[in-house]
Structure formats: C-alpha cells, structure tokens
Design an enzyme around this catalytic site. Sequence first.
Site: not given
Length: 688
Positions: A335, A372
């Site tokens: 993330d 990401e």
Amino acid sequence: MPNIDFQRLRVLPGRGEPMGAAVRPTGVRFSVFSRHGTRVRLGLFNDVDDTQPAHEIEFHPEKHRIGDMWSMFVEGLGPSTLYAYRVDGPSEPERGHRFDPGRYLVDPASRAYAGCAEEGTLKSVVVAEEPDWFEDLRPKVPMHETIIYETHVRGLTVDGSAAVEHPGAYAGLIEKIPYLKDLGVTSVELLPIQELGQTRLGHDNPITGEKLANYWAYNPIGFFAPTARYAADKAPGGQLLEFRRMVAALHKAGLEVILDVVFNHTAEYDETGPTLCFRGLDNSIYYLLDEHGGYLDLTGCGNTLNCNHPLVRDLILDCLRYWVAVMHVDGFRFDLASILGRDRAGRLVENAPLIERIAEDPILRNAKLIAEAWDAAGAYQVGAFGDGRWADWNGRYRDEVRRFWHGDAGVKWFFAARMAGSPDVYRFPDHTPQHTINFLTAHDGFTLRDLVSYETKRNEANGEDNRDGADTNYSWNCGVEGETEDPAVLAMRLQMQKNFLATLFLSLGVPMMLGGDELGRTQQGNNNAYCQDNAISWYDWTLLDKYKELHRFCKHVIRLRKSHPVFVRPAFLRDAPDESGAPPELTWRDASGASPNWDDGGLALACWISGTVNAGVELYMMFNASMNAADFALPPGPWRVLLDTAQPPPGDCPDEHAAASVGEGPVHLAAKSMVVLAGGDVGSRNAR
C-alpha cells in the site's frame, strides 16, 4: 493465560535478539528496542480484559540492556502469556520524543495480539515458534499466468447469504475455496489482515446512526500478526493457527495468497492519536518528523513510517521474511509503496535501499512483489518503481480503459496500448507485460456494477458530507442514475460489465479483479466504503442467482484467457515487421480494415493477432465504444465467434468447439459492444 506463580519467576539477562518474545524450554526471552528510553518495564497480565498488569518486571539498565536493545529471560513463563511494556524517557515533542510511562505498549514484533485498543486492553501474546510445514506445497504460479482476486476476508463471508459455518473468518474463506477454483482465478489478494489498532472512527452514519469503523483495516499496529478480528478461534494466539490453516487449504487447491501490507503509516495517526506501540517505544526513530518534531504526513493518515531508517528497514524485512518463510504467503501488495522510497527527510530517492533490498532478499526471491506505486504526497511511479522484480498497479490502465468505454474522444491509442500490455509505460528490456497489474475496479472506488450504474458518487453514509472518495470515475449510468427496473437500461449495464471483464482478461499483463464483480456486487454508489462494515460492503451471495449470466460470462472469459497462449505471454507483441521481414504479431485496424487514424476521435478499433504467437490460432478483436452500431471489415477467414458482449447467452460466449462460423464480413457490432473471432485451428485445445 496459564496460571503463573509470579513469586517463583526467575529473571536473567537476555541476548538482545531476535526482537519480540522467544519461547524456550524453561521460559521466555523478551527483547525490545528503545534507543532514547531510560526505563523499561514488562507488564504481565492475567486476563485479556485487564487494563493493569498482575505483575511487573523492570529491565535493569546494566543487566538487561545490550546497546539499544532491552532484553531479559524470564524463567517460568510460556506460550499464551499476555504482556506489554511501559517505557520512560524524555517528553520533548519538539525533539521528537513522546515517552509516556503511564501507557502500556504492545510489542511491535509480536506474532499475535489480544484485547481491544479502544478499551485499553490491547496486549501482546507469547506464542511458540511455529513448526515447519513439511506437507504444504506452494502453487508457484508464474507471474504471467496469474489472475488475482482481491477480497476482504470478513466481507467475503460475513453476510448470512454466504451460508458458511464460520462467517467473516479465515475459516469462512476456506469454505469458499471451491467457488474460487470454479471461477478460475489463481491468486487471492487479501485486504490488510495485519493486526490493526483503533477501528472506531468517532462519527456515525448520518443516515442510519450506525457507528462507523475502519472496515478496510488500513491502520496497522502489528506488522507480524494476523488480526484476531477475522478468527473464529478466539483463544489467545488462535488466529495464527486459523490463518495457517487457511493458507494451507488455499495452497492445496492450487491458489496463492497475496497480502495487502501497510508499511507506510500506523494506527497511531498524528499527535492527537493513541499511543499504542511505536510512539511510546521511540517516536523519533519510527516516524518521519519535521524540524519541530511534528509528523510528516505523506500518507494522508496522520503519520509516515520512517521506512529508510536502518532499524525500521530491518523491521520491515524481518516481517516480510516471516510471512513468507513461516506463514507461507506467496506475495505482497504494498500500500502507498512510494513511501518505501522516501528518505528520512521525506524526499524520494533513486535506488532506494529498502526497495532494492526487498527485491534482492534471498527468502523473498520468489515472492510476488506488487507496488501501489504512488503516495499522498505527489509521487506517481507507475512503470518506474524499483527494478524488474517489482510489478505495480497500473492506474493508467484503469482510467484509460474506462475512458474508452465511456466514449471519450482522444483515448483510442491509449486503449490500444493498455490492451497490449502498456509497452509505453513498462519499457522493454527492463519490463514486460507481467510487470503491469491491470485492473478496472478495486476496493478503492466503484464496484463494476456501480461503475455502470452511477455517474456521481454516493458517499453520504460515510458521514463526510460526500466530500471523500474520487470525484472523477469515468463512469456511465447507462441512462438512469442508480437502481432501476428498466429492462433496456439493465441490458446495457450487463453488456457494459461484459465489455469491461472481456477487456481486462484479454489484455496482456496480469489481471486483477475486484471480488464480487462477477456476481453483481453493489456498494449503492459508494466509491470509498472504507468505513462500511455492513451490507454496503459485504458480499450478497443471493446475487449469484440474479446475475448468473454475468457470472457465467466471467468464468468463460477467464477460461478463454487461459486457453490462448497470447494472453499469458510474458513478452510484448511486435507491431511491425522484424529485420527479417516477418509480419507483425499484432496489427491495429479501424472498422474499415485500414490502419487507424489515432487522432480522429473515433471509437471503433480492431486488432489482429497472428497465429504464430497463439498456437496457430489467429484472433481478431473488435471494439465499438460509440453509441452507434458499426460494421467491421474482416481479414481473410474463415473466422468463428468466441465472444460477443451484445448477444444473450449462449451467443455471448459460445463454447469454442461449437463456435458459430462467420462469413467474409462485414461483422455488425452493436453500440457499446465487443466481438472476438478466432481463425485457424479453433476448438482443438482445452482450457488449462
């Protein structure tokens, strides 16, 4: 917790490593890092709900400290012991020090936690070292053959319609393995399962009055520990055994486990947040701070982990190794991964040590690494993150494919590039199609059904006056905003969902689908359901019958992808003759069969894939994103229909062995539809 005679405990010096609580035959060694702490105490608790320890042992600064590690061996303790630390030190926020000896802190290296942060009962659990799994075999799916199914552990089965024995739990996911296998995916990507801190958000749903919580769980406090919230086994440490059983069951079925991990911030938020762990152990080491001791918020979550401090870097690496070597997970989605590349001043740096170290680590060498590749401070590194070991979420794929099917002018060339594996973004020779994670929907944003049902987000239930969530979604409601019973609108919505699924699975690259899209899951127009631990987010399995045509189509197009080598090709297709004069492997055409004018604003496009890259089978794929029907000229045939999103079943996805023949053309494509034809040795292969 076992009964302990605290008076008979014997305290001995430790050796400082490894971090955490290590069980030995006669006791437990506790080792915790604090450079600036001046006094450390170990609290031992009788019960999960206790807020104060039954016994406390102080680390002697001469006997129990090795450098910055405080370490002691306590004879008489064993597994299931509940513990926490108190650390004294300077309270000088302007210098980054926020020690508070009145607070009990969990161990950042703990493998399991018990209790509740909001109630002040969160504590670490001593667990014995997990035995090796000699019988567990990892699927080792090659990256270019991977098909990812992103899902929330709890949301998958917590609704009563899931009809499982253990709703909302790791064990409940096990019960859905036959469904996942039948669908055809290869890898399950789980939203964060690392132990989280406070979940209550402090505000309510203004519509229902329901108290809102952090459902997505992007607020970790225990990087090494699967959260007890998703365990049916409520015994201290039971979540470890249940998680391992889930991994073993998925592996036995040939399915991989990819964890969505959050190493960019923690649940302690900014200076107004709770002190649970890192802040009280050594705030100035664990977090990025400004010159006044304030938190640098590059994540939008109040704080930013100091990832490239050597000590934090080691913590992250040890954590990743643990999940791979001990818990047997197969990969990670990082993330806000750009945070991993920021130095201790918050600046992006080239060849960031942590990113390179993760890629080169011998234990992680076969683990899938998915970034990401952006953060909340302006970084956007899609196609330029790390080296060739890293793949990343291709945000451009999502936006530009959506825009094409939305009917936007000027994106035809970009749509073609995304279908071809994004060679303009992932440049050869360092990158190949297996470096792009193609996705059209994910947990963050509209579901697929909502993408074709809403043009405006509907986030009022989040209690933020609809300010949260993306405003630009490139969505089309097919004529009516929200739910409707209009058969024409519903037919177009189904057709558009088929277009998106077919585009996703017939593009070069690694497809990732949002779990539930195949059965028409809706979030009622909410494109930021992070706080909706309710029917808005949960899977409604009754939809499987209502949307059985969509489910059947999704299964078919996944099989179609697997049965044609070109779609799982680990290399880009050549779109021009080579030096020897060999014809292109991929040729783009307009509806007339001529070379396309990329700048004409048209929305009709076709591509011809040579049989030389597809086991002798030529493919002709036609896309009509306009609101008008279009006739497409065909190359010399014969051709058979493999897919037509405008047709009702079984014409939308006929079996290859019974695929209908097509004449010399032209082929009539309905508005907003897609057709795939095959020529050559059609029907001679079975899907793998």
